[in-house]
Design a protein around this motif. Structure first.
Motif, PDB file in Angstrom:
ATOM      1  N   SER A  56      -0.945   4.083  24.289  1.00 56.28           N
ATOM      2  CA  SER A  56      -0.232   4.022  23.009  1.00 56.28           C
ATOM      3  C   SER A  56       1.034   3.191  23.135  1.00 56.28           C
ATOM      4  N   VAL A  57       1.535   2.788  21.973  1.00 57.40           N
ATOM      5  CA  VAL A  57       2.763   2.014  21.896  1.00 57.40           C
ATOM      6  C   VAL A  57       3.443   2.363  20.576  1.00 57.40           C
ATOM      7  N   ILE A  58       4.771   2.326  20.582  1.00 52.51           N
ATOM      8  CA  ILE A  58       5.525   2.499  19.342  1.00 52.51           C
ATOM      9  C   ILE A  58       5.997   1.120  18.912  1.00 52.51           C
ATOM     10  N   ALA A  59       5.692   0.758  17.677  1.00 53.42           N
ATOM     11  CA  ALA A  59       6.081  -0.547  17.140  1.00 53.42           C
ATOM     12  C   ALA A  59       6.861  -0.341  15.852  1.00 53.42           C
ATOM     13  N   ARG A  60       7.749  -1.260  15.579  1.00 52.54           N
ATOM     14  CA  ARG A  60       8.560  -1.202  14.362  1.00 52.54           C
ATOM     15  C   ARG A  60       7.987  -2.169  13.333  1.00 52.54           C
ATOM     16  N   ILE A  61       7.814  -1.698  12.113  1.00 54.15           N
ATOM     17  CA  ILE A  61       7.274  -2.538  11.035  1.00 54.15           C
ATOM     18  C   ILE A  61       8.390  -3.431  10.509  1.00 54.15           C
ATOM     19  N   ILE A  62       8.183  -4.739  10.657  1.00 52.97           N
ATOM     20  CA  ILE A  62       9.193  -5.664  10.148  1.00 52.97           C
ATOM     21  C   ILE A  62       8.596  -6.771   9.286  1.00 52.97           C
ATOM     22  N   ASP A  63       7.287  -6.713   9.056  1.00 52.74           N
ATOM     23  CA  ASP A  63       6.688  -7.794   8.269  1.00 52.74           C
ATOM     24  C   ASP A  63       5.543  -7.267   7.408  1.00 52.74           C
ATOM     25  N   ASP A  64       5.214  -8.051   6.404  1.00 53.51           N
ATOM     26  CA  ASP A  64       4.112  -7.743   5.502  1.00 53.51           C
ATOM     27  C   ASP A  64       2.871  -8.482   5.978  1.00 53.51           C
TER      28      ASP A  64
ATOM     29  N   GLN B 269       0.819  -1.212   0.000  1.00 51.68           N
ATOM     30  CA  GLN B 269       0.000   0.000   0.000  1.00 51.68           C
ATOM     31  C   GLN B 269       0.858   1.269   0.000  1.00 51.68           C
ATOM     32  N   PHE B 270       2.158   1.121   0.232  1.00 57.19           N
ATOM     33  CA  PHE B 270       3.034   2.285   0.304  1.00 57.19           C
ATOM     34  C   PHE B 270       3.862   2.436  -0.966  1.00 57.19           C
ATOM     35  N   THR B 271       4.066   3.675  -1.386  1.00 57.78           N
ATOM     36  CA  THR B 271       4.934   3.963  -2.517  1.00 57.78           C
ATOM     37  C   THR B 271       6.311   3.412  -2.192  1.00 57.78           C
ATOM     38  N   GLY B 272       6.844   2.582  -3.032  1.00 54.53           N
ATOM     39  CA  GLY B 272       8.145   1.964  -2.764  1.00 54.53           C
ATOM     40  C   GLY B 272       8.015   0.610  -2.091  1.00 54.53           C
ATOM     41  N   GLY B 273       6.809   0.245  -1.678  1.00 54.92           N
ATOM     42  CA  GLY B 273       6.532  -1.072  -1.117  1.00 54.92           C
ATOM     43  C   GLY B 273       7.374  -1.432   0.084  1.00 54.92           C
ATOM     44  N   VAL B 274       7.858  -2.655   0.065  1.00 55.19           N
ATOM     45  CA  VAL B 274       8.588  -3.217   1.189  1.00 55.19           C
ATOM     46  C   VAL B 274       9.760  -2.338   1.600  1.00 55.19           C
ATOM     47  N   LYS B 275      10.525  -1.902   0.621  1.00 57.88           N
ATOM     48  CA  LYS B 275      11.733  -1.145   0.940  1.00 57.88           C
ATOM     49  C   LYS B 275      11.438   0.207   1.583  1.00 57.88           C
ATOM     50  N   SER B 276      10.274   0.786   1.345  1.00 56.51           N
ATOM     51  CA  SER B 276       9.983   2.091   1.950  1.00 56.51           C
ATOM     52  C   SER B 276       9.423   1.963   3.363  1.00 56.51           C
ATOM     53  N   ALA B 277       8.732   0.888   3.659  1.00 55.38           N
ATOM     54  CA  ALA B 277       8.069   0.763   4.960  1.00 55.38           C
ATOM     55  C   ALA B 277       8.847  -0.074   5.973  1.00 55.38           C
ATOM     56  N   CYS B 278       9.696  -0.964   5.513  1.00 59.56           N
ATOM     57  CA  CYS B 278      10.427  -1.825   6.439  1.00 59.56           C
ATOM     58  C   CYS B 278      11.284  -1.017   7.393  1.00 59.56           C
ATOM     59  N   PHE B 279      11.211  -1.408   8.657  1.00 57.35           N
ATOM     60  CA  PHE B 279      11.991  -0.848   9.758  1.00 57.35           C
ATOM     61  C   PHE B 279      11.576   0.569  10.143  1.00 57.35           C
ATOM     62  N   GLU B 280      10.453   1.068   9.597  1.00 60.29           N
ATOM     63  CA  GLU B 280       9.905   2.340  10.069  1.00 60.29           C
ATOM     64  C   GLU B 280       9.127   2.063  11.352  1.00 60.29           C
ATOM     65  N   CYS B 281       8.873   3.114  12.112  1.00 60.17           N
ATOM     66  CA  CYS B 281       8.128   2.968  13.364  1.00 60.17           C
ATOM     67  C   CYS B 281       6.788   3.669  13.258  1.00 60.17           C
ATOM     68  N   VAL B 282       5.837   3.123  13.980  1.00 59.93           N
ATOM     69  CA  VAL B 282       4.487   3.660  13.980  1.00 59.93           C
ATOM     70  C   VAL B 282       4.006   3.742  15.434  1.00 59.93           C
ATOM     71  N   ARG B 283       3.463   4.915  15.796  1.00 58.83           N
ATOM     72  CA  ARG B 283       2.844   5.067  17.119  1.00 58.83           C
ATOM     73  C   ARG B 283       1.371   4.726  16.956  1.00 58.83           C
ATOM     74  N   VAL B 284       0.945   3.733  17.723  1.00 50.27           N
ATOM     75  CA  VAL B 284      -0.433   3.249  17.653  1.00 50.27           C
ATOM     76  C   VAL B 284      -1.124   3.630  18.964  1.00 50.27           C
ATOM     77  N   THR B 285      -2.296   4.249  18.846  1.00 50.60           N
ATOM     78  CA  THR B 285      -3.022   4.717  20.027  1.00 50.60           C
ATOM     79  C   THR B 285      -4.441   4.160  20.007  1.00 50.60           C
ATOM     80  N   ALA B 286      -4.852   3.639  21.162  1.00 50.98           N
ATOM     81  CA  ALA B 286      -6.232   3.175  21.369  1.00 50.98           C
ATOM     82  C   ALA B 286      -6.712   3.832  22.657  1.00 50.98           C
ATOM     83  N   GLY B 287      -7.613   4.779  22.532  1.00 53.09           N
ATOM     84  CA  GLY B 287      -8.059   5.522  23.703  1.00 53.09           C
ATOM     85  C   GLY B 287      -6.911   6.359  24.250  1.00 53.09           C
TER      86      GLY B 287
END
Length: 160
Positions: free
Chosen positions: A98-106, A77-95
């Motif tokens: 929150s937690v910061i997680a690293r993207i390492i898989d498809d 879903q990302f421009t550049g696919g795997v190579k652009s999103a791998c090892f990036e971090c995402v802050r996820v919040t529910a209510g």
């Protein structure tokens, strides 16, 4: 008369192709700090073996640990696919959690806005029994140290 039928056939083919292209989801660029909504689910154990991001580095022997705060998203879903999103971090919040997680898989079965979190990351947001939670998320710079660092540092690319 045949020329007109040919033109009609070409026009119908073009219309069909354009409708397919316009209904498919366009790749988006990763933008840091831009908030989005979605849902989170969890995985653990064997689902963390042979993760995609280490595979592109030709290091297929890395199996994620259940204690890591890691995530999987549909990388196409990302421009550049795997190579652009791998090892990036995402802050996820529910209510208010929150937690910061690293993207390492498809997660090829995940839709847009769906983040599949490791169980350790998911339980920072909600109990495991919840299964699915509504979230807000944003890409952030990965912390390089501190208590938020719950994954290994980015590996280097193998040299041939």
């Amino acid at each position: 008369m045949q020329f007109t039928k040919f033109n009609l056939l070409v026009a119908m083919t073009l219309i069909a192709l354009l409708s397919v292209i316009s209904t498919s989801e366009a790749a988006t660029k990763i933008q840091f700090g831009k908030k989005a909504s979605g849902k989170a689910t969890w995985f653990n154990g064997r689902d963390a073996e042979d993760v995609a991001c280490y595979g592109i580095l030709e290091n297929k022997d890395v199996n994620a640990k259940d204690s890591w705060h890691i995530a999987a998203m549909r990388l196409s879903q990302f421009t550049g696919g795997v190579k652009s999103a791998c090892f990036e971090c995402v802050r996820v919040t529910a209510g208010s959690r929150s937690v910061i997680a690293r993207i390492i898989d498809d997660c090829s079965s995940c839709g847009s806005g769906h983040i599949d979190l490791s169980l350790s990351a998911f339980t920072k947001l909600a109990p495991k029994s919840k299964g699915v939670v509504s979230i807000k998320y944003e890409f952030v710079r990965c912390p390089s140290s501190g208590s938020d660092l719950k994954w290994p540092k980015s590996p280097s690319v193998k040299k041939n």
